[in-house]
Design a protein around this motif. Structure first.
Motif, short mmCIF file in Angstrom:
data_model
loop_
_atom_site.label_atom_id
_atom_site.label_comp_id
_atom_site.label_asym_id
_atom_site.label_seq_id
_atom_site.Cartn_x
_atom_site.Cartn_y
_atom_site.Cartn_z
N ALA A 88 0.89 -1.15 -0.03
CA ALA A 88 -0.15 0.14 0.00
C ALA A 88 1.01 1.27 -0.06
N TRP A 89 0.46 2.36 -0.76
CA TRP A 89 1.19 3.50 -0.68
C TRP A 89 0.39 4.77 0.03
N VAL A 90 1.09 5.16 1.14
CA VAL A 90 0.59 5.99 2.22
C VAL A 90 1.23 7.31 2.01
N GLU A 91 0.52 8.38 1.82
CA GLU A 91 1.12 9.76 2.08
C GLU A 91 0.60 10.49 3.24
N TRP A 92 1.53 11.33 3.59
CA TRP A 92 0.78 12.27 4.76
C TRP A 92 1.58 13.64 4.41
N SER A 93 0.43 14.48 4.60
CA SER A 93 0.97 15.93 4.28
C SER A 93 0.59 16.73 5.15
N ALA A 94 1.44 18.06 5.32
CA ALA A 94 0.89 19.24 6.34
C ALA A 94 1.29 20.46 5.54
N ARG A 95 0.34 21.32 5.84
CA ARG A 95 0.64 22.72 5.36
C ARG A 95 0.12 23.82 6.16
N PRO A 96 0.91 25.02 5.90
CA PRO A 96 0.40 26.26 6.84
C PRO A 96 -0.98 26.53 5.96
N VAL A 97 -2.10 27.12 6.90
CA VAL A 97 -3.34 27.47 6.37
C VAL A 97 -3.72 28.74 7.14
N LEU A 98 -4.73 29.33 6.89
CA LEU A 98 -5.38 30.44 7.67
C LEU A 98 -6.92 29.94 7.99
N PHE A 99 -7.14 29.69 9.23
CA PHE A 99 -8.53 29.22 9.41
C PHE A 99 -9.35 30.36 9.84
N LEU A 100 -10.61 30.28 9.07
CA LEU A 100 -11.74 31.27 9.63
C LEU A 100 -12.24 31.08 10.73
N SER A 101 -12.24 31.95 11.95
CA SER A 101 -12.61 31.69 13.19
C SER A 101 -14.32 31.94 13.30
N LEU A 102 -14.98 30.92 13.33
CA LEU A 102 -16.49 30.61 13.41
C LEU A 102 -16.87 30.34 14.83
N VAL A 103 -16.10 29.71 15.66
CA VAL A 103 -16.70 29.40 16.82
C VAL A 103 -15.45 29.68 17.82
N ASP A 104 -15.67 29.56 19.14
CA ASP A 104 -14.57 29.77 20.05
C ASP A 104 -13.78 28.51 20.17
#
Length: 141
Positions: free
Chosen positions: A97-113
């Motif tokens: 099986a081929w497994v890929e993990w990735s992480a990237r910087p993003v900006l989250f929109l604050s919708l809840v506390d």
């Protein structure tokens, strides 16, 4: 908009994904999952911990090969990339099986506390992180 120029409604964070293909040559996904976190250290640790869980379900020789690939300076380089606002990733051949993990910087929109990556409501005993370990099933290679 850059991460530094975020408005009060936007919060910097990291988007992490795991893609699983049935083989190195597969063109269709077998599974996909994602999570969000506020820390580059946590993003890299979650990817490494998930890769170790995947390896735990493999035969001994294959498990040792995968775990050997997880050692070294890789996590430090991945955290440094995220700190520089660059994506990072990990890809492993796990018993076919081929497994890929990735992480990237993003900006989250604050919708809840709550900060990004704060767990939302979930049932008691439900796993956190990427989810259940990957183990070969009947129709899985």
């Amino acid at each position: 908009m850059t991460r530094e120029a975020a408005s009060p409604l936007l919060t910097p964070g990291y988007w992490c994904e795991r893609y699983v293909y049935r083989s190195v040559h597969a063109d269709r996904l077998a599974s996909w999952t994602a999570l969000a976190t506020h820390s580059p250290v946590r993003a890299v640790r979650l990817m490494g911990a998930d890769a170790r869980r995947v390896a735990a379900g493999l035969p001994e020789g294959e498990r040792q090969r995968v775990l050997g690939m997880l050692g070294g300076p890789g996590p430090i380089g991945a955290m440094a990339a995220l700190q520089r606002s660059e994506p990072c990733g990990l890809a492993l051949d796990c018993a076919g099986a081929w497994v890929e993990w990735s992480a990237r910087p993003v900006l989250f929109l604050s919708l809840v506390d709550g900060a990004p990556g704060t767990p939302g409501p979930r049932r008691a005993g439900e796993p956190t992180g990427f989810g259940a370990p990957l183990a070969p099933g009947e129709d899985f290679p």
